[in-house]
Design a protein around this motif. Sequence first.
Motif, short mmCIF file in Angstrom:
data_model
loop_
_atom_site.label_atom_id
_atom_site.label_comp_id
_atom_site.label_asym_id
_atom_site.label_seq_id
_atom_site.Cartn_x
_atom_site.Cartn_y
_atom_site.Cartn_z
N GLY A 32 -4.33 -2.45 0.36
CA GLY A 32 -3.07 -2.26 1.05
C GLY A 32 -2.30 -3.58 1.07
N GLN A 101 -1.76 5.06 -6.07
CA GLN A 101 -2.39 4.55 -4.85
C GLN A 101 -1.59 3.39 -4.26
OE1 GLN A 101 -6.09 2.46 -5.54
NE2 GLN A 101 -7.03 3.38 -3.74
N SER A 104 1.59 4.81 -2.76
CA SER A 104 1.35 5.61 -1.57
C SER A 104 0.95 4.73 -0.38
CB SER A 104 0.26 6.65 -1.84
OG SER A 104 0.68 7.54 -2.86
N ALA A 105 0.13 3.70 -0.66
CA ALA A 105 -0.27 2.80 0.41
C ALA A 105 0.93 2.02 0.94
CB ALA A 105 -1.35 1.83 -0.09
N GLY A 108 3.18 4.27 3.00
CA GLY A 108 2.59 4.46 4.33
C GLY A 108 2.84 3.27 5.23
#
Lengths: 191, 191
Positions: A32, A101, A104-105, A108
């Motif tokens: 992240g 990924q 999307s991280a 978020g």
Amino acid sequence: MSYGDGMGVRVRSEERRAAIVTAALEVIAERGYRGASLAAVAERVGLTQQGLLHYFPTKDALLVAVLEERDRWDALPARPRRLDLLASLVEYNAMRPGIVQTFSALLGESVTEGHPARGYFTERYAQVRAGMADVLRAEYGDRLPNGLTPERTAPLLVAVMDGLQYQWLLDPDAVDMPGAFRDFLTLLGEG
Amino acid sequence: MSYGDGMGVRVRSEERRAAIVTAALEVIAERGYRGASLAAVAERVGLTQQGLLHYFPTKDALLVAVLEERDRWDALPARPRRLDLLASLVEYNAMRPGIVQTFSALLGESVTEGHPARGYFTERYAQVRAGMADVLRAEYGDRLPNGLTPERTAPLLVAVMDGLQYQWLLDPDAVDMPGAFRDFLTLLGEG
């Protein structure tokens, strides 16, 4: 300009920048953005943290470079020409979980207070919704077969793409992301 | 059991635990899970970090408590009875951006490597998809008006809910989350 490591030529510098951005993408995918450290990125490309700061003076500057690089790869979502190209993009994404990924991280995290990517995502989504509405209008005119306008359908199209990514990343065996997206396109085309 | 602060009775202890979970929700909403520190949570409830560790020995234990608390509030998504209750849930969520933000930030982080919430979300989504399929079957039988099965429609329903949350959190003035979700339900009901 001299870098101390003897690679002062411009081409070499651009290669090094590209390698740093790629390493940052990998580290963000693993940890992240908030968990990713400049030190980890530097280590992955064989630089000292001080050496990395020469190319990207702050973590936010590196994040912006990562997001811009991602957009370069994905000219499609912001300016897709046809609905069937969108389905191809989703199929393509299913073959590169690392990028999905990272995106999307970051998406978020971007909704948390003061996140440096919040402005980027807010602006990008406005553009993507407008682009999707254009595609839908080109395909269906001012009303879809189901009666919705392109502008009211666009947020749903974007939401399905993003939402399916989370389900697929969490459990790729249980969720057929490209198939589910094609199902949604079929839904749109029926009235 | 004595806590040193003289509040050794069980009721008081449960109140304190609840206060810690609420504070953790707030801190996660502001900073994301990876950015949230136990020290920040402790400060918010007026405990030392050592005092907090008495209630939750690790950060992951606190995260699990936060997610369980969220599920207690939201019995609906895992076991909704009717499609119109889902629309009500989305309307309700639009009135509590803090909770939606916490959930969305954690979902985003959960797809990164080794995130402690990954197992929770993977399991939860399998349950939610199964629950949604049951709701769709109760409403439409084995085929929706558009020809899709409940099982193929469920991931789309979940994806739309999650995806709309990100767009709405980033730009609440531009995205009418409950209205868009009702549009999607209308799409499902037409064939």
